[in-house]
Design an enzyme around this catalytic site. Sequence first.
Site, PDB file in Angstrom:
ATOM      1  N   SER A 183       0.798  -1.224   0.000  1.00 24.76           N
ATOM      2  CA  SER A 183       0.000   0.000   0.000  1.00 24.76           C
ATOM      3  C   SER A 183       0.831   1.275   0.000  1.00 24.76           C
ATOM      4  O   SER A 183       0.343   2.323  -0.396  1.00 24.76           O
ATOM      5  CB  SER A 183      -0.940  -0.003   1.190  1.00 24.76           C
ATOM      6  N   HIS A 211      -5.730  -3.844  -1.478  1.00 23.95           N
ATOM      7  CA  HIS A 211      -5.493  -2.756  -2.435  1.00 23.95           C
ATOM      8  C   HIS A 211      -5.501  -3.247  -3.881  1.00 23.95           C
ATOM      9  O   HIS A 211      -5.332  -2.445  -4.795  1.00 23.95           O
ATOM     10  CB  HIS A 211      -4.153  -2.065  -2.150  1.00 23.95           C
ATOM     11  N   LYS A 242     -12.460  -0.510   0.662  1.00 29.59           N
ATOM     12  CA  LYS A 242     -11.632   0.239  -0.296  1.00 29.59           C
ATOM     13  C   LYS A 242     -12.372   0.318  -1.640  1.00 29.59           C
ATOM     14  O   LYS A 242     -13.371   1.002  -1.730  1.00 29.59           O
ATOM     15  CB  LYS A 242     -10.244  -0.391  -0.381  1.00 29.59           C
TER      16      LYS A 242
HETATM   17  C1  PLP Z   1      -6.627  -1.514   4.452  1.00 28.28           C
HETATM   18  C2  PLP Z   1      -5.942  -2.794   4.607  1.00 28.28           C
HETATM   19  C3  PLP Z   1      -6.338  -3.702   5.594  1.00 28.28           C
HETATM   20  C4  PLP Z   1      -7.395  -3.382   6.591  1.00 28.28           C
HETATM   21  O1  PLP Z   1      -8.667  -3.373   5.990  1.00 28.28           O
HETATM   22  P1  PLP Z   1      -9.911  -2.828   6.838  1.00 28.28           P
HETATM   23  O2  PLP Z   1     -11.080  -3.515   6.209  1.00 28.28           O
HETATM   24  O3  PLP Z   1      -9.923  -1.357   6.665  1.00 28.28           O
HETATM   25  O4  PLP Z   1      -9.694  -3.236   8.244  1.00 28.28           O
HETATM   26  C5  PLP Z   1      -5.696  -4.929   5.648  1.00 28.28           C
HETATM   27  N1  PLP Z   1      -4.711  -5.243   4.786  1.00 28.28           N
HETATM   28  C6  PLP Z   1      -4.286  -4.382   3.837  1.00 28.28           C
HETATM   29  C7  PLP Z   1      -3.183  -4.773   2.922  1.00 28.28           C
HETATM   30  C8  PLP Z   1      -4.884  -3.129   3.734  1.00 28.28           C
HETATM   31  O5  PLP Z   1      -4.448  -2.272   2.816  1.00 28.28           O
END
Ligand code: PLP
Length: 396
Positions: A183, A211, A242
Amino acid sequence: MYGKIREHLQKELSQIREAGLYKNERIITSAQDALIRLDSGKEVLNFCANNYLGLSNHPELIKAAKSALDSHGFGMSSVRFICGTTNLHKVLERKIADFFGTEDSILYAACFDANGGVFEPLFAEQDAIISDSLNHASIIDGVRLSKASRYRYKNADMADLELQLQKAQDARFRIVVTDGVFSMDGNVAPLDQIITLAKKYDAMVMVDECHSAGVVGETGRGVTEKFNVRGEVDIITGTLGKAFGGAIGGFTTGKREIIELLRQRSRPYLFSNAIPPSVVGAGIRMFEMMAETSELQKRLQRNTAYFVSKILEAGFDVKPTKSAICAIMLYDAKLSQEFASQLLEEGIYVIGFYYPVVPQGEARIRVQISAAHSHDHLDLAINAFRKVGKVLGVLK
Ligand SMILES: *Cc1c(COP(=O)(O)O)cnc(C)c1O
């Protein structure tokens, strides 16, 4: 009692401020979108949301959420196994598995919980977890909660992964764990090579597609699509927070027995509330839309290619990206803060990232492109980056 720790905490807070590392939250008074309004009244273009497909404020999802509110109410007031499972939850779990080409899936309140609850039920002292050094915090925490031996390999470094796999040969079971897209950089895990090594050394593979799902691969099925290995990965975790509408909710999807055991043993699933019907209903509609067309994914890919090429042309130092993330390197934490605040003056909302979110001395501005951005939006951002880059001496 509190007096002593208060002093300690105040000192810690002022150290954060003095280092220029204090995170101030900006207040948004509109819906999440390409164009948002701040509490100052200023309207700005948002280039730092995970709203990759522009679905966060999509009328179809709002309609589906309202319809589920009407049919199934506001909250579940229960974990899944007591009285928190509706027909909608079961439909969404099926749709997630169909999207990724897996056997079954299980919903969580967030992907942080999916990652937090996946290792401990599956792996014990005799087992080994081999994890990429840039994996998300939730994977690191999840690994800590299991008793398995831990091995770490350098980010996307296949020689180092092989070395760690060799070290872990005595374990009963082995699993290689990686983010699909990292990310902070936007690079993609070399999943084809990871799978080859995993086969050679008899290891399972887990990918966190947070992502990459909706973004990477021709139709947005994630890194398993990009590397043409759909169905070959044992465990995939992901988020509804996301690209997939951005509300809340996470999931684990993969082999049937794994999902079945998680329903019996995974602590964040057993001891935390079921996600609300409105979010589930919108999620179902969202996966229907994904099955109908990949127009949004195509637009996102076009937008990203355009933005990155123009930013490189301007002379910025950019991390090589294979996703909708474009990390513009500034190296200095304070510079990244100043750059972001001058961009805000220009109507472009981005955030400077610095230690501890990225390594010391690797401060950057992370731009996230969306299918919701128009060509004009992209050009406005590129021009603002050029202008501020010159003012702050980053560009000649
Ligand atoms: C955003 C993210 C998470 C966490 O996701 P949430 O649903 O917001 O808790 C976990 N792993 C990765 C790689 C992320 O980018």
